[in-house]
Design an enzyme around this catalytic site. Sequence first.
Site, mmCIF file in Angstrom:
data_model
loop_
_atom_site.group_PDB
_atom_site.id
_atom_site.type_symbol
_atom_site.label_atom_id
_atom_site.label_comp_id
_atom_site.label_asym_id
_atom_site.label_seq_id
_atom_site.Cartn_x
_atom_site.Cartn_y
_atom_site.Cartn_z
ATOM 1 N N CYS A 58 1.015 -1.231 -0.074
ATOM 2 C CA CYS A 58 0.041 0.144 0.004
ATOM 3 C C CYS A 58 0.906 1.409 0.065
ATOM 4 O O CYS A 58 1.791 1.281 0.886
ATOM 5 C CB CYS A 58 -0.869 0.008 1.124
ATOM 6 S SG CYS A 58 -2.127 1.409 1.360
ATOM 7 N N CYS A 62 0.664 4.619 6.939
ATOM 8 C CA CYS A 62 0.215 4.331 8.490
ATOM 9 C C CYS A 62 1.230 3.633 9.103
ATOM 10 O O CYS A 62 1.504 2.476 8.720
ATOM 11 C CB CYS A 62 -1.179 3.548 8.104
ATOM 12 S SG CYS A 62 -2.084 4.208 6.936
ATOM 13 N N CYS A 65 0.692 -0.050 10.208
ATOM 14 C CA CYS A 65 0.009 -1.076 9.452
ATOM 15 C C CYS A 65 1.001 -1.713 8.667
ATOM 16 O O CYS A 65 2.230 -1.351 7.994
ATOM 17 C CB CYS A 65 -0.643 -0.215 8.317
ATOM 18 S SG CYS A 65 -1.443 -1.565 7.224
ATOM 19 N N CYS A 103 -16.434 -8.909 6.047
ATOM 20 C CA CYS A 103 -15.584 -7.765 5.838
ATOM 21 C C CYS A 103 -14.445 -7.807 5.045
ATOM 22 O O CYS A 103 -13.640 -8.899 5.212
ATOM 23 C CB CYS A 103 -15.303 -6.890 7.010
ATOM 24 S SG CYS A 103 -16.502 -6.960 8.309
ATOM 25 N N CYS A 135 -19.457 -5.723 4.065
ATOM 26 C CA CYS A 135 -18.588 -4.473 4.433
ATOM 27 C C CYS A 135 -17.456 -4.378 3.562
ATOM 28 O O CYS A 135 -16.647 -5.607 3.409
ATOM 29 C CB CYS A 135 -18.170 -4.454 5.896
ATOM 30 S SG CYS A 135 -17.328 -2.860 6.471
ATOM 31 N N CYS A 195 -18.864 2.281 8.860
ATOM 32 C CA CYS A 195 -18.016 1.433 9.882
ATOM 33 C C CYS A 195 -16.825 2.357 10.164
ATOM 34 O O CYS A 195 -15.846 2.436 9.526
ATOM 35 C CB CYS A 195 -17.812 0.174 9.441
ATOM 36 S SG CYS A 195 -16.690 -0.802 10.684
ATOM 37 N N ARG A 267 -17.552 -2.575 18.025
ATOM 38 C CA ARG A 267 -16.839 -3.917 17.694
ATOM 39 C C ARG A 267 -15.534 -4.033 18.221
ATOM 40 O O ARG A 267 -14.655 -2.999 18.293
ATOM 41 C CB ARG A 267 -16.579 -3.866 16.364
ATOM 42 C CG ARG A 267 -17.824 -4.035 15.448
ATOM 43 C CD ARG A 267 -17.658 -4.179 13.794
ATOM 44 N NE ARG A 267 -18.826 -3.545 13.215
ATOM 45 C CZ ARG A 267 -19.803 -4.618 13.167
ATOM 46 N NH1 ARG A 267 -19.709 -5.841 13.405
ATOM 47 N NH2 ARG A 267 -20.900 -4.233 12.448
#
Length: 340
Positions: A58, A62, A65, A103, A135, A195, A267
Amino acid sequence: MNRPQPTIRHDWSTDEILALHNLPLLELVGHANAVHSRHHDRNAVQKASLLSIKTGGCPEDCAYCPQSAHHREVKLTRDKLMDPAGVLALAKRARDAGAERFCMGAAWRQVRDGREFDAVLTMVRGVRALGMEACVTLGMLKQHHAAQLAEAGLTAYNHNLDTSPEFYGEIITTRTYADRLETLAIVRSFGIDLCCGGIIGMGESRRDRASMLQVLATMAPHPESVPINALVPVEGTPLADRPRIDPLDLVRMVATARIVMPASTVRLSAGRSALNREAQILCLLAGANSVFYGDTLLTTPNAGIGEDGALFAALAPLTESDEHDPLRQPSSELVTAAAS
Ligand code: SAM
Ligand code: DTB
Ligand code: SF4
């Protein structure tokens, strides 16, 4: 006679939220539990299943991550987008194991038109046809993407704030808080559920935690789904050496989210594998009403299905025949403590 509807507020201040968060623990959990049982079936815990449909590589940075291409030390293979048939076979398996929601996460900065997005639309249609909520989390998107996802029957779009506006710059530099809010507004304008939540344990202060909840709790309507993640520190990421949070910090965060967003699904997300059964039950008592179910989250291990069997068995009513059921044995720490 109509019962008065419990009020849902959208005018919370960070100071008010911080004051709730810092209450004596038992008072906080008691308050949250009362709110929870006014708005939800107190025994219902939704099982959601998570799948990384496109892993690694990616372009975003972040800090938490493992999928960011910026963190070159992370040992993670980059994969292409999975094909819809393979994804739907796993969705069916998750449904048969008890998951109500599926998801799908892609390590993309943003959605792009073309074959890959069309494949995601096929996945969404397929998951809905299995009778599950669908999702996706695909990064930023434009209006026409949201329109197509809504048309495919998408239930919810996951896009997290991750942390407070004040701390955000310490964690992500490749897109702004405003970018995130814009994506959320686009999703919302097409009638797709939001979400949206965040992560604790990245070095933020208590005020940062309250400040993130303030942004969420002043949205009108509130996000229907609020994932609360504890950082899973992954080797090779800049946050690899962050100490694990105290499980009671997660309890406080869940309880505070529950009080300020009474009707949302809260969640209990990443980091659950570091909690014992009793700490997870405390989170459920504090107002969490969904968990990710399955052996992996996106790329990191989750609480295993075996351990979750013991968790869900502990939540069920007792029956005459289950007195000696091994799933009802107390967790190993308690056995060890009792024996010593
Ligand atoms: N690329 C998409 C995006 O960021 O919008 C979707 C995937 S991303 C992995 C979904 C969320 O997972 C992140 O926003 C973050 O809150 C959470 N997450 C990722 N890595 C994590 C970690 N190591 N520990 C806890 N939560 C994590
Ligand atoms: C969310 O807030 N947590 C889930 C889901 N939304 C997509 C993802 C957690 C990922 C944890 C790190 C990993 O397994 O890669
Ligand atoms: Fe990319 Fe999402 Fe990971 Fe950020 S959280 S690096 S956007 S996959």
